[in-house]
Design an enzyme around this catalytic site. Structure first.
Site, PDB file in Angstrom:
ATOM      1  N   LYS A  16       0.825  -1.211   0.000  1.00 58.46           N
ATOM      2  CA  LYS A  16       0.000   0.000   0.000  1.00 58.46           C
ATOM      3  C   LYS A  16       0.860   1.263   0.000  1.00 58.46           C
ATOM      4  CE  LYS A  16      -1.926   0.957   3.863  1.00 58.46           C
ATOM      5  NZ  LYS A  16      -2.256   1.942   4.876  1.00 58.46           N
ATOM      6  N   ARG A  91     -10.951   4.850   9.390  1.00 59.38           N
ATOM      7  CA  ARG A  91     -10.668   3.558  10.002  1.00 59.38           C
ATOM      8  C   ARG A  91     -11.920   2.952  10.623  1.00 59.38           C
ATOM      9  NH1 ARG A  91      -5.067   3.955  10.356  1.00 59.38           N
ATOM     10  NH2 ARG A  91      -3.854   2.481  11.465  1.00 59.38           N
ATOM     11  N   ARG A 128      11.070 -11.287   5.716  1.00 53.98           N
ATOM     12  CA  ARG A 128      11.753  -9.999   5.843  1.00 53.98           C
ATOM     13  C   ARG A 128      12.812 -10.064   6.947  1.00 53.98           C
ATOM     14  NH1 ARG A 128       7.642  -5.198   6.420  1.00 53.98           N
ATOM     15  NH2 ARG A 128       7.349  -5.931   8.549  1.00 53.98           N
ATOM     16  N   ARG A 161      12.516  -9.321  12.840  1.00 52.15           N
ATOM     17  CA  ARG A 161      11.857  -8.581  13.932  1.00 52.15           C
ATOM     18  C   ARG A 161      10.921  -9.519  14.669  1.00 52.15           C
ATOM     19  NH1 ARG A 161       9.422  -3.746  10.769  1.00 52.15           N
ATOM     20  NH2 ARG A 161      11.275  -2.641  10.157  1.00 52.15           N
ATOM     21  N   ARG A 172      -2.026  -9.980  13.478  1.00 51.82           N
ATOM     22  CA  ARG A 172      -2.243  -8.604  12.983  1.00 51.82           C
ATOM     23  C   ARG A 172      -3.212  -8.597  11.801  1.00 51.82           C
ATOM     24  NH1 ARG A 172       3.386  -7.706  13.531  1.00 51.82           N
ATOM     25  NH2 ARG A 172       3.779  -7.541  11.293  1.00 51.82           N
TER      26      ARG A 172
HETATM   27  P1  AMP Z   1      -0.860   3.669  10.902  1.00 49.75           P
HETATM   28  O1  AMP Z   1       0.522   4.112  10.603  1.00 49.75           O
HETATM   29  O2  AMP Z   1      -1.857   4.086   9.866  1.00 49.75           O
HETATM   30  O3  AMP Z   1      -0.961   2.200  11.225  1.00 49.75           O
HETATM   31  O4  AMP Z   1      -1.313   4.440  12.239  1.00 49.75           O
HETATM   32  C1  AMP Z   1      -0.587   4.317  13.438  1.00 49.75           C
HETATM   33  C2  AMP Z   1      -1.486   4.614  14.640  1.00 49.75           C
HETATM   34  O5  AMP Z   1      -2.030   5.933  14.552  1.00 49.75           O
HETATM   35  C3  AMP Z   1      -2.705   3.716  14.763  1.00 49.75           C
HETATM   36  O6  AMP Z   1      -2.407   2.504  15.411  1.00 49.75           O
HETATM   37  C4  AMP Z   1      -3.656   4.584  15.566  1.00 49.75           C
HETATM   38  O7  AMP Z   1      -3.309   4.585  16.950  1.00 49.75           O
HETATM   39  C5  AMP Z   1      -3.372   5.967  15.019  1.00 49.75           C
HETATM   40  N1  AMP Z   1      -4.251   6.291  13.862  1.00 49.75           N
HETATM   41  C6  AMP Z   1      -3.872   6.504  12.573  1.00 49.75           C
HETATM   42  N2  AMP Z   1      -4.939   6.779  11.799  1.00 49.75           N
HETATM   43  C7  AMP Z   1      -6.009   6.729  12.618  1.00 49.75           C
HETATM   44  C8  AMP Z   1      -7.418   6.899  12.427  1.00 49.75           C
HETATM   45  N3  AMP Z   1      -7.927   7.160  11.205  1.00 49.75           N
HETATM   46  N4  AMP Z   1      -8.223   6.769  13.497  1.00 49.75           N
HETATM   47  C9  AMP Z   1      -7.745   6.503  14.710  1.00 49.75           C
HETATM   48  N5  AMP Z   1      -6.443   6.317  14.977  1.00 49.75           N
HETATM   49  C10 AMP Z   1      -5.575   6.422  13.945  1.00 49.75           C
END
Ligand code: AMP
Length: 225
Positions: A16, A91, A128, A161, A172
């Site tokens: 992505k 999300r 990885r 990791r 996950r």
């Molecule tokens: P990501 O890099 O997109 O996995 O985001 C890392 C962390 O940021 C997530 O685990 C959430 O804690 C927070 N986060 C990012 N985007 C959102 C969202 N749209 N809504 C709520 N929390 C978010």
């Protein structure tokens, strides 16, 4: 042509990030990752950043209300006037509702779902290896350093990791499926979801994505599929 408002979904290891950067480059629109924005806020050490960091570190989601402010402010920036590619938002179905309201009357034009079968993703991630000194990434079956355990870049130790083991990855992915499926359905029901095969050469996938998006923008027959 009118502004281009896109969302990109894809499970971890689906490529992505790579495709998001390519699409943003191709259309000259900003790639807006809410995860990156929140990490930057956390690193800034502001009050807001400290609160956000605590939530992120606990593995929870930041509340929809807080995210509304973050996203509304970012999308109001001048560089987003010609369009944007959102990554990491929405999300939850509540966030999707909010986004469509914020962008009313048009809303987003497409939510891209980059599809890669679970086993392919598990193979990619479990194969990885990462240098513990310089962070260089290697892949089993492609890079000698992944096998030798010696970084070709700096001579450091190359390791897997702890969260890249098969058990951890499958956990996950199950969480992703559980939280994202309702969201994909939300967009599918509104004829906004574009499923794209994410297996293969990254150039071919990027070309397929552009073709599907352009088809939608021009309103070509079958563009809603
Ligand atoms: P990501 O890099 O997109 O996995 O985001 C890392 C962390 O940021 C997530 O685990 C959430 O804690 C927070 N986060 C990012 N985007 C959102 C969202 N749209 N809504 C709520 N929390 C978010």
């Amino acid at each position: 042509m009118s502004s281009l408002r896109l969302i990109v979904f894809g499970r971890q290891g689906a490529g992505k990030g790579t495709q998001a950067v390519r699409l943003a480059d191709h259309y000259g629109i900003p790639h807006i990752s809410t995860g990156d924005m929140l990490r930057a806020a956390a690193a800034s050490g502001s009050d807001f950043g400290r609160q956000v960091k605590e939530i992120m570190d606990s593995g929870s989601l930041v509340s929809d209300e807080v995210m509304e402010g973050v996203v509304a402010e970012r999308l109001a920036q001048p560089d987003a006037a010609a369009g944007f590619l959102l990554d990491g938002y929405p999300r939850t179905p509540g966030q999707a509702e909010y986004l469509q309201t914020l962008l009313a009357p048009d809303g987003v034009q497409a939510a891209i779902n980059l599809e890669v079968p679970e086993d392919v993703v598990v193979d990619r991630i479990t194969g990885r290896r990462v240098c513990s000194s310089c962070g260089a990434t290697y892949a089993l079956g492609r890079d000698e350093s992944a096998v030798s355990g010696l970084c070709a870049n700096c001579g450091g130790e190359v390791l897997q990791r702890p969260d890249d083991t098969e058990d951890a990855v499958r956990k996950r992915l199950a969480l992703y499926a559980e939280s994202t499926e309702p969201l994909l359905n939300w967009f599918r029901e509104r004829d906004l979801l574009v499923d794209v095969d994410g297996v293969g050469d990254p150039d071919d996938i990027a070309a397929a994505l552009v073709a599907r998006i352009d088809e939608r923008r021009s309103g070509a027959p079958g563009a809603g599929s």
